[in-house]
Design an enzyme around this catalytic site. Structure first.
Site, PDB file in Angstrom:
ATOM      1  N   GLU A 184       7.363  -5.150   4.126  1.00 51.40           N
ATOM      2  CA  GLU A 184       6.589  -6.402   3.995  1.00 51.40           C
ATOM      3  C   GLU A 184       5.235  -6.170   3.327  1.00 51.40           C
ATOM      4  O   GLU A 184       4.761  -7.002   2.541  1.00 51.40           O
ATOM      5  CB  GLU A 184       6.391  -7.000   5.401  1.00 51.40           C
ATOM      6  CG  GLU A 184       5.828  -8.390   5.433  1.00 51.40           C
ATOM      7  CD  GLU A 184       6.754  -9.417   4.796  1.00 51.40           C
ATOM      8  OE1 GLU A 184       7.801  -9.709   5.365  1.00 51.40           O
ATOM      9  OE2 GLU A 184       6.417  -9.920   3.713  1.00 51.40           O
ATOM     10  N   GLU A 243     -10.791  -0.077  -8.756  1.00 55.91           N
ATOM     11  CA  GLU A 243     -10.729   1.391  -8.735  1.00 55.91           C
ATOM     12  C   GLU A 243     -11.528   1.971  -9.909  1.00 55.91           C
ATOM     13  O   GLU A 243     -11.717   1.288 -10.923  1.00 55.91           O
ATOM     14  CB  GLU A 243      -9.272   1.837  -8.906  1.00 55.91           C
ATOM     15  CG  GLU A 243      -8.298   1.176  -7.973  1.00 55.91           C
ATOM     16  CD  GLU A 243      -7.921   2.052  -6.799  1.00 55.91           C
ATOM     17  OE1 GLU A 243      -8.365   3.196  -6.750  1.00 55.91           O
ATOM     18  OE2 GLU A 243      -7.183   1.545  -5.939  1.00 55.91           O
ATOM     19  N   LYS A 256       5.532  -5.227  -7.919  1.00 56.29           N
ATOM     20  CA  LYS A 256       5.785  -6.194  -6.836  1.00 56.29           C
ATOM     21  C   LYS A 256       6.802  -7.252  -7.249  1.00 56.29           C
ATOM     22  O   LYS A 256       7.711  -7.595  -6.484  1.00 56.29           O
ATOM     23  CB  LYS A 256       4.462  -6.846  -6.420  1.00 56.29           C
ATOM     24  CG  LYS A 256       3.490  -5.860  -5.750  1.00 56.29           C
ATOM     25  CD  LYS A 256       2.087  -6.437  -5.640  1.00 56.29           C
ATOM     26  CE  LYS A 256       1.129  -5.471  -4.948  1.00 56.29           C
ATOM     27  NZ  LYS A 256      -0.275  -5.886  -5.050  1.00 56.29           N
TER      28      LYS A 256
HETATM   29  N1  HSE Z   1      -4.509  -2.995  -5.929  1.00 53.54           N
HETATM   30  C1  HSE Z   1      -3.860  -4.166  -5.393  1.00 53.54           C
HETATM   31  C2  HSE Z   1      -4.676  -5.406  -5.678  1.00 53.54           C
HETATM   32  C3  HSE Z   1      -3.601  -4.108  -3.916  1.00 53.54           C
HETATM   33  O1  HSE Z   1      -5.719  -5.346  -6.310  1.00 53.54           O
HETATM   34  O2  HSE Z   1      -4.225  -6.477  -5.287  1.00 53.54           O
HETATM   35  C4  HSE Z   1      -2.527  -3.173  -3.534  1.00 53.54           C
HETATM   36  O3  HSE Z   1      -1.325  -3.455  -4.164  1.00 53.54           O
END
Ligand code: HSE
Length: 418
Positions: free
Chosen positions: A120, A181, A196
């Protein structure tokens, strides 16, 4: 009480949230946690006897029932999970890249060993989406998904929109605040959202979708001028993950920026919030939105998965049957060149007689009908900024038309949602 015994691999942001949340449940016991660095200072106090720097101490521990994988990336995560499944453990994971790239293999392996994999947290963080699609929406034929699945890019685009700032300026600020990041590639180039949507489309359409067939474009070329123009035409620009499937199982799955009408729910999903819009029969349209990342929202999904296993563990020989993933048929991938879309095109042209006529003729020759064309005067350098919005046309023909606009500078081409 017979407690469910778990081992966690990874004690970063999500792992810490899971540790803190699980303390409230007395039917689950954490046996061991694998970390990279045993001496690192952490936001959680974990007894040092519980920590190991060798994940194989978890996946090979006969007392552990469930392995919770929170490290991300394909390897070594895949090898840990493979060993865990072969050793009879159920799996909870937040690893979207692993599921997108090697989901079929790992699900087949889990089925062979009669183990369940729950994930999930891998899709849209804290939003409940996998369990609803697999269970209460199971009676639907879902044929279309539109989603905002990446918080970092949605934050950047929202800031560009509200502050009129450039992509570079907002990215820099987001990095300083820790929202983006240091190497933002995975988010800003659309990889995260593409992982996703690969898994979400696979389970929603009940057909195998290959990550390699998912078209992907990021947000790095979006200009503040595009944001402003989009607004004036009644749109917002969002990084949209979309998937659709027709009656012949042709699946069009992609991630790219889109102009979306301000009349839609997704246009108003701002900052780090995620949202998923599903269309199907008999439900019609349903939209779920919420926090797509972060320590506690993601922990909410991981802990929910652990508790779902705990509820059935030891009571059935085949637990959580509706959550299993064993689709046998593949979808046919649709190439982006063959898709039909509306387009926003920003052009800078020399100020010359017949330029608009030429744009119109080139488009007409490619069977492209124009919905809007706008020029607001002439610039001091004797050029003109022209915005064109097309009606639906084939991507291949649109690209050919743009090739023919040689005398002009094409600043941006962004697809427009229906
Ligand atoms: N790096 C992703 C985001 C969250 O910025 O939504 C983790 O999948």
């Amino acid at each position: 009480m017979n407690k469910l015994k778990i081992g966690i691999i990874g004690l970063g942001t999500v792992g810490s949230g899971v540790y803190k949340t699980l303390k409230n449940f007395d039917n689950v016991e954490i046996i061991k946690i694998a970390v990279k660095n045993l001496n690192k200072k952490r936001s959680v106090e974990v007894p040092s006897s519980m920590l190991t720097d060798n994940p194989y101490e978890i996946v090979n521990d006969p007392s552990i029932d469930v392995v919770v994988e929170l490290i991300g990336g394909v390897e070594p995560a895949y090898s840990y999970l493979e060993t865990a499944i072969k050793n009879g453990k159920h799996i909870v994971t937040a690893n979207k890249e692993l599921l997108a790239k090697r989901g079929e293999e790992i699900f087949n392996l889990a089925e062979k060993y009669n183990r369940v994999i729950l994930y999930e947290a891998a899709i849209a963080g804290g939003i409940p989406i996998i369990m609803p699609v697999k269970t209460i929406l199971a009676g639907n034929k879902i044929n279309k998904i539109h989603a905002i699945l990446n918080g970092t890019t949605n934050y950047i685009l929202t800031k560009m929109d509200t502050e009129g700032a450039s992509y570079e300026a907002v990215l820099k600020e987001a990095q300083e605040l820790g929202y983006a990041e240091t190497d933002p590639t995975g988010d800003v180039e659309g990889f995260d959202a593409a992982y996703k949507i690969t898994t979400l489309a696979t389970i929603a359409f009940k057909k195998k979708i290959k990550f390699e067939n998912v078209y992907r474009e990021g947000i790095t070329k979006i200009r503040k001028e595009d944001m402003k123009e989009a607004n004036e035409f009644g749109y917002k620009i969002k990084l949209i993950a979309t998937a659709s499937i027709d009656e012949n199982d042709n699946a069009d799955v992609r991630v790219h920026p889109m102009l979306i009408s301000k009349d839609t729910t997704l246009a108003h999903i701002d900052y780090v919030t995620n949202a998923v819009e599903l269309n199907g029969f008999p439900i019609g349209k349903v939209v779920l939105s919420g926090p797509g990342a972060g320590e506690f929202p993601t922990a909410s999904s991981v802990v929910g998965d652990i508790l779902a296993i705990a509820a059935e563990f030891g009571k059935s020989d085949y637990i959580l049957p509706m959550m299993r993933c064993n689709h046998s048929t593949k979808a046919n991938p649709v190439k982006i060149e063959d898709t039909y879309n509306k387009y926003y095109i920003s052009i800078t042209a020399p100020n010359a007689i017949g330029i608009i006529a030429k744009i119109g003729t080139i488009c007409a020759n490619k069977n492209i009908s124009l919905s809007s064309i706008l020029q607001r005067g002439v610039s001091k350098d004797n050029t003109a900024d022209i915005i064109v919005i097309t009606e639906k046309c084939q991507e291949k023909l649109l690209r050919e038309a743009v090739e023919e606009l040689k005398d002009c500078t094409v600043n941006s081409i962004i697809r427009v949602a229906d």
